[in-house]
Scaffold this motif. Structure first.
Motif, short mmCIF file in Angstrom:
data_model
loop_
_atom_site.label_atom_id
_atom_site.label_comp_id
_atom_site.label_asym_id
_atom_site.label_seq_id
_atom_site.Cartn_x
_atom_site.Cartn_y
_atom_site.Cartn_z
N HIS A 1 0.81 -1.22 0.00
CA HIS A 1 0.00 0.00 0.00
C HIS A 1 0.84 1.27 0.00
O HIS A 1 0.31 2.38 -0.09
CB HIS A 1 -0.95 0.02 1.21
CG HIS A 1 -0.27 0.22 2.53
ND1 HIS A 1 0.36 -0.82 3.19
CD2 HIS A 1 -0.10 1.32 3.30
CE1 HIS A 1 0.87 -0.35 4.33
NE2 HIS A 1 0.61 0.94 4.42
N ILE A 2 2.16 1.09 0.07
CA ILE A 2 3.07 2.24 0.09
C ILE A 2 3.80 2.36 -1.24
O ILE A 2 4.30 1.36 -1.78
CB ILE A 2 4.08 2.12 1.25
CG1 ILE A 2 3.35 2.26 2.59
CG2 ILE A 2 5.18 3.16 1.14
CD1 ILE A 2 4.24 2.08 3.80
N ASP A 3 3.86 3.57 -1.79
CA ASP A 3 4.54 3.84 -3.05
C ASP A 3 6.05 3.95 -2.78
O ASP A 3 6.52 4.95 -2.22
CB ASP A 3 4.01 5.14 -3.65
CG ASP A 3 4.57 5.43 -5.04
OD1 ASP A 3 5.73 5.05 -5.31
OD2 ASP A 3 3.85 6.02 -5.86
N THR A 4 6.78 2.92 -3.16
CA THR A 4 8.22 2.87 -2.88
C THR A 4 8.95 4.07 -3.47
O THR A 4 9.83 4.67 -2.82
CB THR A 4 8.83 1.56 -3.41
OG1 THR A 4 8.21 0.46 -2.73
CG2 THR A 4 10.33 1.51 -3.16
N TYR A 5 8.59 4.45 -4.69
CA TYR A 5 9.25 5.58 -5.34
C TYR A 5 9.11 6.85 -4.51
O TYR A 5 10.09 7.58 -4.29
CB TYR A 5 8.66 5.80 -6.75
CG TYR A 5 9.12 7.08 -7.40
CD1 TYR A 5 10.37 7.15 -8.02
CD2 TYR A 5 8.31 8.22 -7.39
CE1 TYR A 5 10.80 8.33 -8.61
CE2 TYR A 5 8.74 9.40 -7.98
CZ TYR A 5 9.97 9.45 -8.59
OH TYR A 5 10.41 10.61 -9.16
N GLU B 1 12.17 8.94 -2.73
CA GLU B 1 12.37 10.32 -3.15
C GLU B 1 12.29 11.29 -1.98
O GLU B 1 12.78 12.42 -2.07
CB GLU B 1 11.32 10.71 -4.20
CG GLU B 1 11.59 10.17 -5.58
CD GLU B 1 12.87 10.74 -6.19
OE1 GLU B 1 12.88 11.91 -6.60
OE2 GLU B 1 13.87 10.01 -6.25
N SER B 2 11.68 10.87 -0.87
CA SER B 2 11.55 11.75 0.30
C SER B 2 12.83 11.79 1.12
O SER B 2 13.00 12.66 1.99
CB SER B 2 10.37 11.31 1.17
OG SER B 2 10.64 10.08 1.81
N VAL B 3 13.75 10.85 0.86
CA VAL B 3 15.03 10.84 1.57
C VAL B 3 15.93 11.94 0.99
O VAL B 3 16.06 12.08 -0.23
CB VAL B 3 15.74 9.47 1.43
CG1 VAL B 3 17.12 9.51 2.08
CG2 VAL B 3 14.88 8.38 2.05
N CYS B 4 16.53 12.73 1.87
CA CYS B 4 17.44 13.78 1.42
C CYS B 4 18.58 13.16 0.60
O CYS B 4 19.24 12.23 1.07
CB CYS B 4 18.00 14.51 2.65
SG CYS B 4 19.31 15.68 2.28
N GLY C 1 21.77 5.20 -2.37
CA GLY C 1 21.92 5.63 -3.76
C GLY C 1 20.68 5.43 -4.61
O GLY C 1 20.79 5.32 -5.83
N PHE C 2 19.49 5.41 -3.99
CA PHE C 2 18.26 5.13 -4.73
C PHE C 2 17.51 6.39 -5.17
O PHE C 2 16.60 6.31 -6.00
CB PHE C 2 17.31 4.26 -3.89
CG PHE C 2 17.85 2.88 -3.61
CD1 PHE C 2 18.82 2.31 -4.41
CD2 PHE C 2 17.36 2.14 -2.54
CE1 PHE C 2 19.32 1.04 -4.15
CE2 PHE C 2 17.83 0.86 -2.28
CZ PHE C 2 18.82 0.31 -3.09
N HIS C 3 17.83 7.55 -4.59
CA HIS C 3 17.15 8.78 -4.98
C HIS C 3 17.50 9.10 -6.44
O HIS C 3 18.62 8.87 -6.89
CB HIS C 3 17.60 9.92 -4.07
CG HIS C 3 16.78 11.17 -4.18
ND1 HIS C 3 16.87 12.03 -5.25
CD2 HIS C 3 15.82 11.68 -3.35
CE1 HIS C 3 16.03 13.04 -5.08
NE2 HIS C 3 15.38 12.85 -3.94
N THR C 4 16.52 9.65 -7.18
CA THR C 4 16.77 9.91 -8.61
C THR C 4 17.89 10.93 -8.82
O THR C 4 18.54 10.92 -9.87
CB THR C 4 15.49 10.40 -9.31
OG1 THR C 4 14.93 11.49 -8.58
CG2 THR C 4 14.47 9.28 -9.42
N GLN C 5 18.13 11.78 -7.84
CA GLN C 5 19.24 12.72 -7.97
C GLN C 5 20.57 11.97 -8.00
O GLN C 5 21.46 12.29 -8.80
CB GLN C 5 19.22 13.72 -6.82
CG GLN C 5 20.20 14.88 -7.02
CD GLN C 5 20.06 15.94 -5.96
OE1 GLN C 5 21.01 16.22 -5.22
NE2 GLN C 5 18.90 16.55 -5.86
N ASN C 6 20.71 10.96 -7.14
CA ASN C 6 21.94 10.16 -7.14
C ASN C 6 22.02 9.23 -8.34
O ASN C 6 23.10 9.05 -8.91
CB ASN C 6 22.05 9.38 -5.83
CG ASN C 6 22.50 10.24 -4.67
OD1 ASN C 6 23.43 11.03 -4.81
ND2 ASN C 6 21.84 10.13 -3.53
#
Length: 282
Positions: A101-105, A109-112, A119-124
């Motif tokens: 029920h939780i959107d992993t993406y 993405e909420s992690v700074c 290393g999973f944020h799209t910025q990294n």
């Protein structure tokens, strides 16, 4: 055939990290990692315990936040945002998989990005694909460190990666492409995987299916990186490669266990230490 011994290399790296952590602690600086575990999945609990144990061994403070399986997505995001604001916290790790029920993406993405030691944020991930320095997912980073340690050249090599996840396959492909290898990434919809494996100098497989890679799929002298891990009913832990029959024709191969797994853990520690250094330089 030479075994790519990730266990011994990881131990060497842990000792080096422990020394650096000790040096920082003399100045009152303690690297710290927050680990978020949602629910009570046994495999996830095992991985979290391994990470906590490794942190303790090198002197990194590990703080476990155990959340109920039915936590709302917004409550989880709010908690992560609070951790983002903690100036003394260097890394934030959300243990996957999350409940359906939780959107992993959205959670990742909420992690700074500066604390995204997974290393999973799209910025990294964007930095990785652009060849810019940033946090790299621990498993691909560990594999690249292992290959470098054994002086395995990637430039000009044909590499077949089986498994196209955002956690392993895609970032590993980007890292090897940045080293001037030629990459084929195979997945569930790939036709005739053997065509790609037979032409590969290096085969990396991360599927979680025992004996997926057999002797007839591998050319003489190939290098095998077995990333998959499965516990059989007998209790034995195996990878994705039919090790007994494939190993004799390889030049190098990772054992399971003792190959990629330890390198994944130590790479997470390394990322956390790097985040601490970045904090001091900001």
């Amino acid at each position: 055939m030479i075994l790519l011994d990730g266990k011994s290399l990881a131990q060497e790296m842990q000792e080096s990290i422990a020394t650096e952590v000790q040096q920082l602690s003399t100045h009152g600086i303690i690297p710290s990692l927050a680990v978020i575990l949602v629910g009570n999945d046994p495999a996830s609990q095992t991985y979290v315990n391994m990470k906590a144990r490794a942190c303790k061994q090198v002197g990194i403070t590990s703080i476990l936040h155990e959340m109920p399986k039915n936590i709302t997505q917004q409550d989880l995001i709010t908690m992560i945002e609070n951790l983002n604001q903690n100036d003394k916290l260097d890394g934030i790790l959300v243990q996957l998989p999350l409940p359906k029920h939780i959107d992993t993406y959205e959670i990742l993405e909420s992690v700074c990005p500066q604390k995204d030691v997974d290393g999973f944020h799209t910025q990294n991930s964007g930095k990785l694909f652009s060849g810019v320095k940033g946090f790299v997912p621990a498993t691909p980073l560990g594999i690249m460190t292992l290959l470098k340690h054994y002086n395995i050249e990637l430039q000009g090599k044909n590499v077949c990666i089986i498994g196209a996840s955002n956690i392993v396959g895609k970032p590993l492909g980007a890292l090897m492409l940045n080293k001037n290898a030629t990459i084929s990434i195979c997945h569930i919809h790939t036709q005739n995987i053997q065509f790609y494996t037979k032409n590969a100098d290096i085969i990396c497989v991360a599927v979680g299916k025992p004996n997926l890679i057999t002797k007839d799929m591998v050319k003489e002298g190939a290098i095998i990186i077995d990333i998959g891990i499965t516990r059989l009913e007998s209790g034995k832990i195996v990878g994705d490669v039919d090790f007994a029959h494939v190993a004799p024709i390889c030049s190098y191969i990772t054992p399971v266990p003792g190959g990629v797994g330890p390198m994944t853990i130590v790479s997470l520690l390394r990322n956390t230490l790097e985040s601490t250094k970045n904090r001091l330089n900001r």
